[in-house]
Design a protein around this motif. Structure first.
Motif, mmCIF file in Angstrom:
data_model
loop_
_atom_site.group_PDB
_atom_site.id
_atom_site.type_symbol
_atom_site.label_atom_id
_atom_site.label_comp_id
_atom_site.label_asym_id
_atom_site.label_seq_id
_atom_site.Cartn_x
_atom_site.Cartn_y
_atom_site.Cartn_z
ATOM 1 N N ALA A 260 44.542 52.423 30.321
ATOM 2 C CA ALA A 260 44.117 51.765 31.556
ATOM 3 C C ALA A 260 42.602 51.742 31.774
ATOM 4 O O ALA A 260 42.070 50.738 32.275
ATOM 5 N N PRO A 261 41.844 52.803 31.413
ATOM 6 C CA PRO A 261 40.392 52.765 31.622
ATOM 7 C C PRO A 261 39.692 51.615 30.894
ATOM 8 O O PRO A 261 38.597 51.202 31.293
ATOM 9 N N TYR A 262 40.312 51.076 29.854
ATOM 10 C CA TYR A 262 39.715 49.982 29.084
ATOM 11 C C TYR A 262 40.073 48.605 29.667
ATOM 12 O O TYR A 262 39.538 47.594 29.223
ATOM 13 N N PHE A 263 40.988 48.607 30.642
ATOM 14 C CA PHE A 263 41.446 47.343 31.227
ATOM 15 C C PHE A 263 41.543 47.488 32.745
ATOM 16 O O PHE A 263 42.601 47.299 33.338
ATOM 17 N N GLN A 264 40.426 47.811 33.351
ATOM 18 C CA GLN A 264 40.409 48.100 34.782
ATOM 19 C C GLN A 264 40.732 46.881 35.640
ATOM 20 O O GLN A 264 41.130 47.022 36.804
ATOM 21 N N GLU A 265 40.556 45.684 35.070
ATOM 22 C CA GLU A 265 40.832 44.470 35.847
ATOM 23 C C GLU A 265 42.297 44.041 35.739
ATOM 24 O O GLU A 265 42.707 43.080 36.395
ATOM 25 N N VAL A 266 43.093 44.755 34.938
ATOM 26 C CA VAL A 266 44.500 44.409 34.728
ATOM 27 C C VAL A 266 45.375 45.356 35.544
ATOM 28 O O VAL A 266 45.185 46.574 35.506
ATOM 29 N N SER A 267 46.339 44.812 36.261
ATOM 30 C CA SER A 267 47.227 45.645 37.078
ATOM 31 C C SER A 267 48.100 46.521 36.178
ATOM 32 O O SER A 267 48.400 46.146 35.036
ATOM 33 N N PRO A 268 48.535 47.678 36.666
ATOM 34 C CA PRO A 268 49.399 48.558 35.867
ATOM 35 C C PRO A 268 50.665 47.863 35.394
ATOM 36 O O PRO A 268 51.140 48.105 34.271
ATOM 37 N N GLU A 269 51.230 46.989 36.231
ATOM 38 C CA GLU A 269 52.478 46.294 35.883
ATOM 39 C C GLU A 269 52.267 45.319 34.726
ATOM 40 O O GLU A 269 53.079 45.272 33.775
ATOM 41 N N ILE A 270 51.189 44.551 34.784
ATOM 42 C CA ILE A 270 50.897 43.592 33.714
ATOM 43 C C ILE A 270 50.521 44.325 32.431
ATOM 44 O O ILE A 270 50.924 43.928 31.327
ATOM 45 N N LEU A 271 49.793 45.412 32.564
ATOM 46 C CA LEU A 271 49.404 46.205 31.392
ATOM 47 C C LEU A 271 50.649 46.744 30.692
ATOM 48 O O LEU A 271 50.779 46.667 29.460
#
Length: 330
Positions: A260-271
């Motif tokens: 998650a730290p590498y994709f802060q603009e992506v919601s947890p659900e989409i990630l």
């Protein structure tokens, strides 16, 4: 005299401490990744779980944004290791490089793109692409070559049976589709899942499932670097293997939380849904060994795309020694 001895002893201890500190200092390796992608989850897991540090490495990660820029950085010495499409080492070889680029570890083993339709399709078939406006990827890159390979496999000539757009920069493809360009688009995650969530488009097919196992993204370095830094490259490959095994043995949610730290603009659900898609279709390689059959398929895809001047022997550009040693745990 005692003062001189004390000073000498102090200086000697300081020197010993300095030398010991230098000996224990982690070795630095600079990675240039071609893009920031959920597709590379095992790499981020290796970083976040401390697998590189366990191996005594200090890894510096830079996103170099594009195959050409990544390879330029590698050849010029700006980075030590490139994470990029396997085809780039062949392009360098075709140019007659004196210091060839050698692939030593594989990270992903399928295409990572999905076919997204602007309209919801209940029963999709590739025939429906005929006559459509298709927003593809950059010519000569793995996404575009695999995309064309899959279309041809389904009896579609990508340059005559549809209007193919491939002059938009990789980072702008998703936004171009969102703004109204194209009826179909070839997208990586998380854009594909995000578009579905936003009602912008709908995933109708997976290029990864359609194309089969191929060495899509791999780690490579100049031959001279591999020869001089064998121990460091082995440690690096060991860490990547640990990352691959961790992702293979944990849930999509657990992996999503770690990266998650590498994709802060992506919601947890989409990630999480993006990781799940890649796991389900076997996109993440479970070990870093690049097989010869995969290499041959890569060259077949390049040949069909008109990007291969001549075939390059597997043993010439692929070194599996580090990957096999990592897997064997030696």
């Amino acid at each position: 005299m005692k003062r001189l001895l004390s000073l000498g002893l102090a200086a000697g201890l300081a020197l010993t401490a300095l030398l010991t500190g230098c000996a224990d200092a982690p070795e630095k390796i600079r990675i240039g990744e071609v893009t920031r992608s959920i597709f590379y989850a095992p790499q981020y897991v290796a970083l976040e779980k401390g697998f590189f540090k366990e191996e005594g490495l200090d890894v510096e990660l830079t996103t170099t944004w594009g195959g050409d820029k990544t390879m330029t950085a590698l050849l010029s010495g700006g980075i030590d290791v490139a994470l990029v499409g396997s085809e780039t080492s062949i392009y360098v070889a075709q140019q007659g490089a004196a210091d060839p680029v050698i692939t030593f570890a594989q990270l992903t083993q399928t295409d990572g793109t999905f076919l997204v339709s602007r309209q919801k399709v209940e029963h999709f078939s590739f025939d429906q692409l005929k006559g459509s406006v298709f927003l593809g990827q950059r010519k000569g890159g793995m996404p575009q070559m695999v995309g064309e390979y899959v279309l041809k496999k389904h009896g579609i000539d990508p340059h005559n049976d549809l209007q193919l757009i491939q002059n938009i920069e990789f980072k702008n493809v998703a936004s171009a589709f969102a703004s109204g360009t194209g009826e179909y688009v070839q997208l990586f995650e998380p854009q594909a899942s995000q578009f579905e969530a936003d009602g912008i488009g709908y995933v109708v097919a997976s290029f990864g499932q359609e194309s089969g196992t191929v060495p899509y993204t791999a780690y490579m370095a100049k031959q001279s670097y591999l020869e001089k830094q064998k121990a460091a490259i082995q440690k690096f490959t060991n860490a990547i293997y640990k990352g691959q095994q961790w992702v293979a043995s944990h849930s999509p949610k657990e992996t999503a939380q770690v990266i998650a730290p590498y994709f802060q603009e992506v919601s947890p659900e989409i990630l999480e849904s993006s990781v799940k898609r890649y796991l389900e279709q076997g996109s993440y390689a479970t070990d870093p060994i690049l097989d010869e059959s995969e290499w041959n398929l890569l060259q077949e895809i390049m040949d069909q795309a008109g990007e291969l001047k001549q075939r390059v022997d597997y043993a010439k550009l692929v070194n599996t020694t580090f990957a096999k040693t990592a897997k064997e745990g030696k």
